[in-house]
Write a protein that holds these residues in place. Structure first.
Motif, short mmCIF file in Angstrom:
data_model
loop_
_atom_site.label_atom_id
_atom_site.label_comp_id
_atom_site.label_asym_id
_atom_site.label_seq_id
_atom_site.Cartn_x
_atom_site.Cartn_y
_atom_site.Cartn_z
N THR A 114 31.15 34.64 38.06
CA THR A 114 30.27 35.79 38.28
C THR A 114 31.01 36.94 38.95
OG1 THR A 114 29.53 34.81 40.37
CG2 THR A 114 28.20 34.37 38.41
N ASP A 115 32.32 36.80 39.12
CA ASP A 115 33.09 37.85 39.77
C ASP A 115 33.91 38.63 38.73
OD1 ASP A 115 35.14 36.14 39.09
OD2 ASP A 115 35.32 35.28 41.11
N GLY A 116 34.92 39.34 39.19
CA GLY A 116 35.72 40.18 38.32
C GLY A 116 36.52 39.42 37.28
N ARG A 117 36.66 38.11 37.44
CA ARG A 117 37.43 37.33 36.46
C ARG A 117 36.76 37.34 35.09
NH1 ARG A 117 37.90 31.57 38.63
NH2 ARG A 117 35.81 32.06 39.41
#
Length: 478
Positions: A154-157
């Motif tokens: 759910t992050d920038g990855r």
């Protein structure tokens, strides 16, 4: 080009423009290109003018001669509509409505078993979501495995993982092929959670692409394939409502990108679920909808006829059931190269197994309602032929066909043969949660314990049923 001009253009105009551009880049005349691909130059001219649909075999030849890397095949596979962008709104919000099921605790840490990694698509009947059946190389397994945790993060990855769009879509198709090979042979909780977790990530990706004004074509095509597997796995766990919900989502995604093969197979799964509820009218409605997907595809016509035969058997219509069985056998015998590319599971021994299984089921259903023992013996013959062609890995299907064969012999007036077949697999069948196996077992017991209760073998078998812990739906009062 304006939206109005695009709407007025011939349906294959973009393909024609791209073909003309690639031909000129290659320094070829229409006549020279026609000679290289084995078609008359007049056809090349009509294709470049957007006046006709290009034959599938020719498209592959054009891509090869012009060294386009599959560009022309991708255009053929893509939906032919107004370009996605100015003047067109985003996809219907309902396509991204809340999804069924829920990830199991800790599911975010699960990675699929990637043994038997395919080197090229199609694999396990899955075509490339971008280029169809033209044949696409699959990225390295290790590279894809590294992207999966980022895809579900759910992050920038997440943005980083989805930046290499074709490679990730190819890799996710290969992942699904591995999951099919493993989980559809042996249903496990982690297999269901993995499929559904990746499916949620795919729909999140599709919604992100859609928000930019671009059609998430490959994402939705692949999401429809994942939804079908998720629905089948839920069916195998006895969860028909969640299974139907996944099929419904998959059908909506397939419709959004005009994916006819996915639409036909999803409708067939929905048809199976309503048939298990003994709903003859809905079974026939879904079966006819399969045939309406594309009358030119013989494999679609074969599926439609097989499912209509099952529906007419439920409705006690002997003549129509037999007519559709005959139609299915005719169209199956005439399947061609394109059919086998789109529906490889209808090819060779596997195809014969599936067709004979469906025919055996329809004849058994017909015998059960008519009491015709000749029909029951034909059902037994068809089911036995189907079971004989099963690979050892398809254990659940072997169990289902064994019960169907036993029931066919019960309908044919040979309860001893029915018990001899069913007794060795009774415990496994009772323990199964799969909807179709449960339905076969209920039907067998209804026949045996209603019509043959006084036969010694049946009395002993009935005791075994009690010992195995069979409950109400299998035999009331046991």
């Amino acid at each position: 080009m304006s939206v109005e001009a695009a709407q007025a253009a011939p349906p294959w105009a973009e393909f024609g423009r791209r073909l003309r551009s690639r031909r000129r880049q290659a320094g070829l005349t229409q006549a020279q290109l026609g000679l290289k691909v084995g078609y008359h130059h007049s056809l090349i001219s009509r294709l470049e003018a957007g006046l006709r649909e290009p034959p599938a075999g020719l498209v592959r030849g054009l891509d090869s001669v012009l060294e386009t890397g599959g560009e022309l095949a991708a255009l053929v596979a893509a939906p032919r509509e107004v370009p996605y962008g100015a003047g067109r709104s985003a996809l219907c919000p309902a396509l991204f409505a809340p999804l069924p099921g829920a990830d199991a605790p800790g599911a975010e840490g699960l990675l699929p078993d990637l043994r038997s990694w395919p080197s090229v698509l199609p694999a396990e009947g899955l075509a490339c979501p971008l280029h169809g059946t033209v044949g696409c190389a699959v990225p390295d397994q290790a590279e894809t495995s590294l992207l999966l945790p980022a895809l579900t993060a759910t992050d920038g990855r997440f943005a980083e993982a989805t930046s290499a769009e074709p490679e990730l879509l190819h890799g996710l198709t290969a992942v699904l092929a591995c999951l099919i090979r493993r989980t559809l042979q042996q249903v496990t909780a982690d297999g269901v959670a993995t499929v559904e977790r990746l499916l949620r990530a795919l729909t999140r990706w599709a919604e992100a692409v859609d928000s930019t004004g671009r059609l998430p074509y490959g994402q939705l095509r692949l999401a429809a394939q994942y939804a079908q597997v998720a629905g089948r796995l839920r069916m195998q766990r006895g969860q028909s409502s969640i299974g139907m919900a996944w099929f419904g989502h998959g059908l909506a995604w397939a419709d959004a990108v005009h994916d006819a093969p996915a639409r036909a197979t999803l409708l067939s799964d929905m048809c199976t679920l309503v048939r298990l509820d003994q709903d003859a009218g809905s079974t026939l409605a879904y079966a006819r909808a399969i045939g309406a997907v594309d009358a030119r595809r013989r494999w679609v016509a074969t599926l439609s006829s097989l499912y209509q035969a099952r529906g007419h058997a439920l409705g006690h219509d002997v003549a129509e059931c037999r007519r559709h069985i005959a139609a299915a056998r005719r169209t199956f015998a005439r399947l061609g190269h394109r059919d086998h590319l789109e529906a490889p599971w209808l090819s060779g021994a596997e195809g014969e197994m599936r067709v004979e299984s469906a025919i055996g089921g329809a004849l058994r259903d017909l015998a059960a309602v008519t009491g015709d023992r000749t029909t029951a013996r034909r059902a037994a013959d068809a089911t036995a032929r189907s079971r004989a062609q099963l690979p050892p890995s398809m254990r659940a299907t072997h169990l289902l066909l064994t019960l169907r064969l036993a029931d066919s012999w019960a309908c044919a007036g040979d309860p001893g043969a029915a018990v001899e077949l069913a007794a060795p697999v009774l415990t496994e069948a009772v323990d199964s949660r799969e909807l179709m196996i449960n339905a076969e077992l209920r039907g067998l017991h209804a026949r045996l314990f209603t019509h043959w209760a006084g036969v010694a073998e049946v009395r002993r078998y009935r005791e075994s049923v009690r010992e195995a812990g069979a409950r109400g739906p299998v035999e009331p009062g046991v």
